[in-house]
Design an enzyme around this catalytic site. Structure first.
Site, PDB file in Angstrom:
ATOM      1  N   SER A 105      43.318  26.071  37.448  1.00 45.08           N
ATOM      2  CA  SER A 105      43.542  25.650  38.955  1.00 45.08           C
ATOM      3  C   SER A 105      42.675  25.195  39.140  1.00 45.08           C
ATOM      4  CB  SER A 105      44.181  27.550  40.076  1.00 45.08           C
ATOM      5  OG  SER A 105      44.841  28.043  39.161  1.00 45.08           O
TER       6      SER A 105
ATOM      7  N   LEU B 251      57.368  27.963  33.137  1.00 42.40           N
ATOM      8  CA  LEU B 251      56.650  29.365  33.878  1.00 42.40           C
ATOM      9  C   LEU B 251      55.568  28.182  34.743  1.00 42.40           C
ATOM     10  CD1 LEU B 251      54.587  32.100  32.551  1.00 42.40           C
ATOM     11  CD2 LEU B 251      54.189  30.696  34.214  1.00 42.40           C
TER      12      LEU B 251
ATOM     13  N   GLN C   9      50.592  25.166  38.733  1.00 37.25           N
ATOM     14  CA  GLN C   9      49.848  25.848  37.336  1.00 37.25           C
ATOM     15  C   GLN C   9      51.198  25.528  36.680  1.00 37.25           C
ATOM     16  OE1 GLN C   9      47.234  26.949  35.331  1.00 37.25           O
ATOM     17  NE2 GLN C   9      46.934  25.274  36.871  1.00 37.25           N
TER      18      GLN C   9
ATOM     19  N   ASN D 171      52.223  29.528  37.525  1.00 35.51           N
ATOM     20  CA  ASN D 171      51.830  30.727  38.582  1.00 35.51           C
ATOM     21  C   ASN D 171      51.266  29.720  39.582  1.00 35.51           C
ATOM     22  OD1 ASN D 171      50.818  29.756  35.801  1.00 35.51           O
ATOM     23  ND2 ASN D 171      48.900  30.823  36.326  1.00 35.51           N
ATOM     24  N   ASP D 172      49.921  29.391  39.809  1.00 35.43           N
ATOM     25  CA  ASP D 172      48.994  29.483  40.961  1.00 35.43           C
ATOM     26  C   ASP D 172      49.859  28.121  42.247  1.00 35.43           C
ATOM     27  OD1 ASP D 172      47.791  31.215  39.784  1.00 35.43           O
ATOM     28  OD2 ASP D 172      45.642  30.217  39.210  1.00 35.43           O
TER      29      ASP D 172
ATOM     30  N   ARG E 108      35.714  29.057  37.197  1.00 35.45           N
ATOM     31  CA  ARG E 108      36.983  28.436  37.446  1.00 35.45           C
ATOM     32  C   ARG E 108      37.167  28.337  38.447  1.00 35.45           C
ATOM     33  NH1 ARG E 108      38.142  32.244  33.838  1.00 35.45           N
ATOM     34  NH2 ARG E 108      39.878  33.863  34.511  1.00 35.45           N
TER      35      ARG E 108
HETATM   36  C1  FRU Z   1      44.681  32.597  38.414  1.00 29.46           C
HETATM   37  C2  FRU Z   1      44.802  31.768  37.064  1.00 29.46           C
HETATM   38  C3  FRU Z   1      43.719  30.736  37.511  1.00 29.46           C
HETATM   39  C4  FRU Z   1      43.466  30.020  36.421  1.00 29.46           C
HETATM   40  C5  FRU Z   1      45.042  29.677  36.399  1.00 29.46           C
HETATM   41  C6  FRU Z   1      45.528  29.617  34.552  1.00 29.46           C
HETATM   42  O1  FRU Z   1      46.662  33.180  38.029  1.00 29.46           O
HETATM   43  O2  FRU Z   1      43.791  33.246  36.627  1.00 29.46           O
HETATM   44  O3  FRU Z   1      42.494  32.433  37.333  1.00 29.46           O
HETATM   45  O4  FRU Z   1      42.940  29.228  36.708  1.00 29.46           O
HETATM   46  O5  FRU Z   1      45.489  31.226  36.408  1.00 29.46           O
HETATM   47  O6  FRU Z   1      47.455  28.990  35.007  1.00 29.46           O
END
Ligand code: FRU
Length: 461
Positions: free
Chosen positions: A85, A22, A41, A24-25, A143
């Site tokens: 992130s 997966l 991520q 993400n960011d 964060r």
């Molecule tokens: C945003 C988030 C961030 C965090 C990251 C974890 O999508 O929740 O705040 O650092 O993804 O994967």
């Protein structure tokens, strides 16, 4: 690096996706020693939101990406439950990565550590551990450090945070040397009440305007606004020398009006462009776990790189011009759309341009496969994207009232995602869709007598 996903009808060909697992960011966007670096991520072990590492790709042209080993992995006491992130900057010939170490204690409590890692070559990273004390007055939801330097050579770090009374906000630190950081305080004197947590903040200093982008969680839908599970948007205003942000009167404006776009991050490239990547994207957990690519071992991808520009009191987003190099041939479809209800596409990846030369668009419905319909109603300048939800099979829509009548549409199409740029970046809709029938086809329903100044071009990619 093993790009080990199985052959997949829904694979993306020109977006950054995880090698497997997966994504993400987008994280740590930077240009360092002659190459662009994008980190993301990444759960290498599965398609759930666990075990977050920093995946790493590099490119010379923002188009052809080479996968490297992960830059950061959750293996230390301060980041054992996720290297969350953050951002990257170059300083004195070294690459500095700032990120959040996520830790769950034995009693199930969350801890967040703001950490540093450095690299000389941009490939091997040395973790330096936590660099800040946890600020007083905030929960453990602190964060996503984004660091930048202002014109007075001061380094600033902005973080998403949650106050003790569970309100979303952002806080700021400053430093002269990137090592010792001083807590400055909340970014805005009275933070507007927007949800319970603000994630992934970014501060963009432009010539006459500063743009504060963030991703608040916990907003309720309001008319056409805030329809997704979480939102991403911005305030325009001024970032002052004392580290406070005075926002303009404008409301929080969503960056993307589609279904999936979240947690964007920006950087300035050597050409002086401010480029943004986002994650496509956040969705409700039950919908996410029904994404068909999971059976092939991967989930989600990043948006295309977009150049941003502040004009007419509005943020415009343009697909970067390098994307032209993906065009294989030019097909002007002229009258074919008039004659054919459905036009089969030779490739599932296309850039589609619709340009109303001397006029503005009349009412129409533009179908992309059976799963997506783009509608325009000229009286209200209302632009709608309807898609079939792949879990419920129901239709769902996102809408926007345009500032200007529709005259230009640029659509980047993959077999499972669309990025629709309206009026050269005035609005953007990003979304995933999962067509049932291949080859993909398009169809255009309208009163053709009125729509006569329309030029349609397809570039298979
Ligand atoms: C945003 C988030 C961030 C965090 C990251 C974890 O999508 O929740 O705040 O650092 O993804 O994967």
């Amino acid at each position: 690096m093993n790009l080990s996903v199985k052959e997949d009808l829904y694979d993306v060909k020109y977006h950054i996706r995880p090698p497997h697992g997966l994504l993400n960011d987008p994280n740590g966007l930077t240009y360092f020693k002659g190459v662009y670096h994008v980190f993301f991520q990444w759960n290498q072990k599965g398609t759930t939101h666990h075990n977050k590492s920093w995946g790493h790709v590099i490119s010379k042209n923002l188009i052809d990406w080479v996968y490297l080993d992960p830059a950061l992995e959750p293996k230390d006491w301060f980041d054992k439950d996720g290297c969350y992130s953050g951002s990257a900057i170059e300083y004195n010939g070294k690459l500095f990565l700032f990120y959040t170490g996520n830790v769950s204690t034995k009693s199930g409590e969350r801890k967040s550590y703001q950490c540093l890692a450095t690299s000389r070559d941009g490939m091997h990273f040395e973790k330096k551990g936590p660099i800040l004390e946890h600020p007083k007055g905030y929960t453990s939801h602190v964060r996503d450090p984004k660091v930048w330097q202002d014109t007075n050579h001061i380094w600033w770090m902005i973080l998403g945070a949650q106050t003790q009374d569970l309100k979303g906000t952002c806080i700021l630190y400053r430093s002269d040397n990137l090592k010792n950081w001083t807590f400055v305080g909340p970014l805005m004197q009275s933070s507007p009440s927007l949800g319970y947590m603000w994630e992934c903040p970014d501060m963009i200093l432009l010539e006459n305007k500063d743009i504060f982008i963030f991703s608040p969680q916990g907003l309720s839908p309001k008319g056409d606004f805030y329809q997704n599970i979480y939102q991403t948007g911005y305030f325009s205003g001024m970032f002052k020398k004392d580290g406070t942000f005075i926002k303009d009167k404008n409301d929080f404006t969503e960056l993307d009006r589609g279904f999936e776009f979240y947690a964007p991050q920006s950087f300035v490239d050597p050409k002086g462009r401010r480029i943004v990547f986002g994650w496509m994207g956040t969705m409700k957990p039950e919908l996410e776990q029904a994404v068909p690519t999971i059976s092939n071992g991967w989930l989600h991808h990043l948006s295309l790189p977009r150049k941003i520009e502040w004009k007419n009191n509005h943020l415009y987003q343009h697909p970067i011009s390098e994307l032209h190099s993906l065009r294989k041939e030019k097909i002007s479809i002229g009258d074919t759309l008039k004659r054919k209800k459905n036009l089969e596409l030779s490739s599932p990846q296309n850039e589609i341009l619709l340009c109303w030369n001397s006029n503005h668009a009349e009412n129409f419905v533009f179908h992309i496969s059976k799963e997506v319909a783009i509608q325009y109603s000229k009286d209200r300048k209302r632009f709608t994207v309807e898609r079939t939800n792949w879990l419920t099979h129901k239709k769902e829509t996102r809408n926007v009232i345009l500032k200007n009548s529709l005259w230009h549409l640029q659509i980047f199409m993959e077999s499972s995602s669309l990025e629709i740029f309206i009026n050269k970046g005035e609005e953007v809709f990003s979304l995933r869709y999962f067509p049932q029938n291949f080859p993909l086809s398009i169809g255009f329903e309208t009163n053709w007598n009125r729509q006569n100044s329309l030029d349609t071009i397809i570039y298979p990619l």
